[in-house]
Enzyme design. Structure first.
Site, PDB file in Angstrom:
ATOM      1  N   TYR A   1      39.883  49.084  53.679  1.00 51.87           N
ATOM      2  CA  TYR A   1      39.762  48.059  52.639  1.00 51.87           C
ATOM      3  C   TYR A   1      40.946  47.104  52.671  1.00 51.87           C
ATOM      4  O   TYR A   1      40.778  45.879  52.674  1.00 51.87           O
ATOM      5  CB  TYR A   1      39.664  48.731  51.272  1.00 51.87           C
ATOM      6  CG  TYR A   1      39.720  47.760  50.109  1.00 51.87           C
ATOM      7  CD1 TYR A   1      38.635  46.944  49.809  1.00 51.87           C
ATOM      8  CD2 TYR A   1      40.857  47.663  49.311  1.00 51.87           C
ATOM      9  CE1 TYR A   1      38.671  46.055  48.747  1.00 51.87           C
ATOM     10  CE2 TYR A   1      40.907  46.775  48.245  1.00 51.87           C
ATOM     11  CZ  TYR A   1      39.809  45.977  47.969  1.00 51.87           C
ATOM     12  OH  TYR A   1      39.874  45.089  46.921  1.00 51.87           O
TER      13      TYR A   1
ATOM     14  N   PHE B   1      32.068  42.446  37.503  1.00 49.77           N
ATOM     15  CA  PHE B   1      32.978  42.463  36.360  1.00 49.77           C
ATOM     16  C   PHE B   1      33.868  41.223  36.345  1.00 49.77           C
ATOM     17  O   PHE B   1      33.952  40.508  35.333  1.00 49.77           O
ATOM     18  CB  PHE B   1      33.814  43.742  36.427  1.00 49.77           C
ATOM     19  CG  PHE B   1      34.888  43.840  35.378  1.00 49.77           C
ATOM     20  CD1 PHE B   1      34.606  43.605  34.041  1.00 49.77           C
ATOM     21  CD2 PHE B   1      36.186  44.183  35.729  1.00 49.77           C
ATOM     22  CE1 PHE B   1      35.600  43.703  33.068  1.00 49.77           C
ATOM     23  CE2 PHE B   1      37.177  44.290  34.775  1.00 49.77           C
ATOM     24  CZ  PHE B   1      36.891  44.042  33.445  1.00 49.77           C
TER      25      PHE B   1
ATOM     26  N   ALA C   1      32.970  38.007  45.809  1.00 46.92           N
ATOM     27  CA  ALA C   1      32.080  39.007  46.390  1.00 46.92           C
ATOM     28  C   ALA C   1      32.832  39.823  47.438  1.00 46.92           C
ATOM     29  O   ALA C   1      33.531  39.272  48.292  1.00 46.92           O
ATOM     30  CB  ALA C   1      30.873  38.329  47.027  1.00 46.92           C
ATOM     31  N   ALA C   2      32.693  41.143  47.365  1.00 46.92           N
ATOM     32  CA  ALA C   2      33.414  42.015  48.297  1.00 46.92           C
ATOM     33  C   ALA C   2      32.869  43.421  48.248  1.00 46.92           C
ATOM     34  O   ALA C   2      32.215  43.819  47.278  1.00 46.92           O
ATOM     35  CB  ALA C   2      34.911  42.031  47.957  1.00 46.92           C
TER      36      ALA C   2
ATOM     37  N   THR D   1      17.887  39.528  44.361  1.00 40.75           N
ATOM     38  CA  THR D   1      17.155  39.135  43.157  1.00 40.75           C
ATOM     39  C   THR D   1      17.317  40.133  42.024  1.00 40.75           C
ATOM     40  O   THR D   1      17.032  39.827  40.871  1.00 40.75           O
ATOM     41  CB  THR D   1      15.659  38.987  43.479  1.00 40.75           C
ATOM     42  OG1 THR D   1      15.181  40.228  44.049  1.00 40.75           O
ATOM     43  CG2 THR D   1      15.427  37.866  44.485  1.00 40.75           C
TER      44      THR D   1
ATOM     45  N   LYS E   1      40.973  42.959  53.580  1.00 39.67           N
ATOM     46  CA  LYS E   1      41.471  41.918  52.683  1.00 39.67           C
ATOM     47  C   LYS E   1      42.545  41.083  53.379  1.00 39.67           C
ATOM     48  O   LYS E   1      42.623  39.854  53.197  1.00 39.67           O
ATOM     49  CB  LYS E   1      42.010  42.541  51.399  1.00 39.67           C
ATOM     50  CG  LYS E   1      40.930  43.007  50.431  1.00 39.67           C
ATOM     51  CD  LYS E   1      40.101  41.837  49.918  1.00 39.67           C
ATOM     52  CE  LYS E   1      39.169  42.233  48.794  1.00 39.67           C
ATOM     53  NZ  LYS E   1      38.384  41.089  48.278  1.00 39.67           N
TER      54      LYS E   1
ATOM     55  N   SER F   1      43.800  41.608  47.356  1.00 39.85           N
ATOM     56  CA  SER F   1      44.262  42.845  46.736  1.00 39.85           C
ATOM     57  C   SER F   1      45.695  43.146  47.152  1.00 39.85           C
ATOM     58  O   SER F   1      46.126  42.806  48.266  1.00 39.85           O
ATOM     59  CB  SER F   1      43.359  44.008  47.159  1.00 39.85           C
ATOM     60  OG  SER F   1      43.914  45.251  46.795  1.00 39.85           O
TER      61      SER F   1
END
Length: 341
Positions: A140, A12, A73-74, A35, A144, A116
């Site tokens: 999480y 997103f 990316a995460a 892919t 970060k 974040s």
């Protein structure tokens, strides 16, 4: 022309960043996870590269020729995700280290990392800014914070112009995340009619995030290693509920569920979830995200980098509802075309 590597480009945030960078005249190399994402709709000039950021053999070459990196990316946080520290560690920390090594090896000068506000914990007692010491409470959030420390370390050691952007919940036209589910639940009468709640929560429209990334890529340096990025003002969840309800064409509710009843229902949900082993519509953790305070200030990035949030939630409601209606219409059409056995 500056070439920028965007990791997580099919997501997103990534898809919006790629679109803006192309519009602004950058060359873009879009890193896609496998892919399966190569058919993601990008402008023809976008270079697509498929790789896993945890694959050291592939990741070393992806930044070659790029002068800047936007690392998005995460492994993201989800309420019903049972992942432990090591799951977030391998992607959000070790993956970030591989991206940093690739950027340094390629001679990249700029790096922007999507962090974040979870580095500060799950709730706030008032408005939090960059003076607050990070104290993450979840796997999480801890991942970060560790990644942020890596970014700062590499910036100091290798002369990278690098910065971490601490984001609250990002919203916009997407099916992912709690907001789309909230719109769907309100539309189908499954969302409780919230009482007036005093607590506020900071949110971030995806286009405001894109603006912050663009500012960081143009900056010649940063006065601090990380900035909070949010909409101009925090929002009361009751207002969000009312705006979405009005956007869906529903009349104001005649009666609102008292907070004590919501808390009782959430406690019952906790028990039911433990017994069934399945996610339930309302738990204490989910209710906390509605009624708890999560207020963050973007004043610092406004003063130091010229950030100005152009989008607000209330003005974005028509876009959000239109997207929801469009997705629902496509799903209905698909279901109608699918033959039954």
């Amino acid at each position: 022309m500056t070439k920028v590597l965007v990791t997580g480009a099919a997501g997103f945030l990534g898809s919006h960043v790629v679109k803006e960078l192309c519009r602004s005249g950058y060359e873009v190399r879009a890193l896609l996870h496998g892919t399966g994402h190569c058919d993601t709709q990008f402008l023809p000039e976008v270079e697509r590269v498929a790789a896993d950021i945890c694959d050291p053999k592939k990741i070393h070459k992806i930044a070659h020729g790029c002068e800047a990196v936007v690392h998005l990316a995460a492994k993201v946080h989800a309420i019903d995700d049972p992942s432990e520290d090591e799951d977030y560690q391998s992607i959000n920390v070790e993956g970030t280290k591989r991206i940093l090594d690739a950027a340094v090896s390629a001679g990249a000068k700029h790096l922007v990392f999507a962090s974040s506000v979870k580095v500060f914990g799950e709730e706030t007692s008032g408005c939090v800014d960059e003076s607050q010491v990070p104290e993450p409470k979840t796997p999480y959030g801890r991942s970060k914070w560790r990644a942020e420390q890596l970014i700062s370390e590499y910036a100091g050691r290798h002369g990278l112009i690098a910065v971490s952007l601490r984001l609250p919940m990002v919203y916009g036209p997407t099916k992912k995340g709690n907001l789309y589910r909230m719109i769907e639940a309100i539309d189908h009468g499954r969302f409780p009619t919230l009482p007036r709640l005093p607590a506020v929560r900071s949110l971030l429209h995806v286009e405001n995030f894109v603006q912050a990334v663009s500012l960081c890529l143009r900056a010649h340096g940063f006065k601090r290693p990380a900035y909070i990025v949010a909409d101009s003002e925090p929002y009361c969840v009751s207002d969000i509920y009312n705006w979405l309800r009005a956007g869906l064409g529903k009349t104001p509710p005649r009666w609102r569920v008292p907070l004590w009843m919501l808390k009782s229902g959430a406690q019952c949900g906790d028990v039911l979830q433990v017994i069934s082993g399945r996610p339930v519509p309302l738990t204490t953790e989910q209710l906390t995200k509605l009624v708890g305070c999560a207020w963050y200030s973007s004043t610092t990035i406004t003063h130091e980098l010229g950030y100005h949030a152009s989008y607000s939630f209330q003005k974005a409601v028509p876009e959000l509802i239109a997207f929801y209606r469009n997705v629902a219409a496509r799903a209905a059409e698909t279901a109608h075309q699918t033959p039954t056995s």
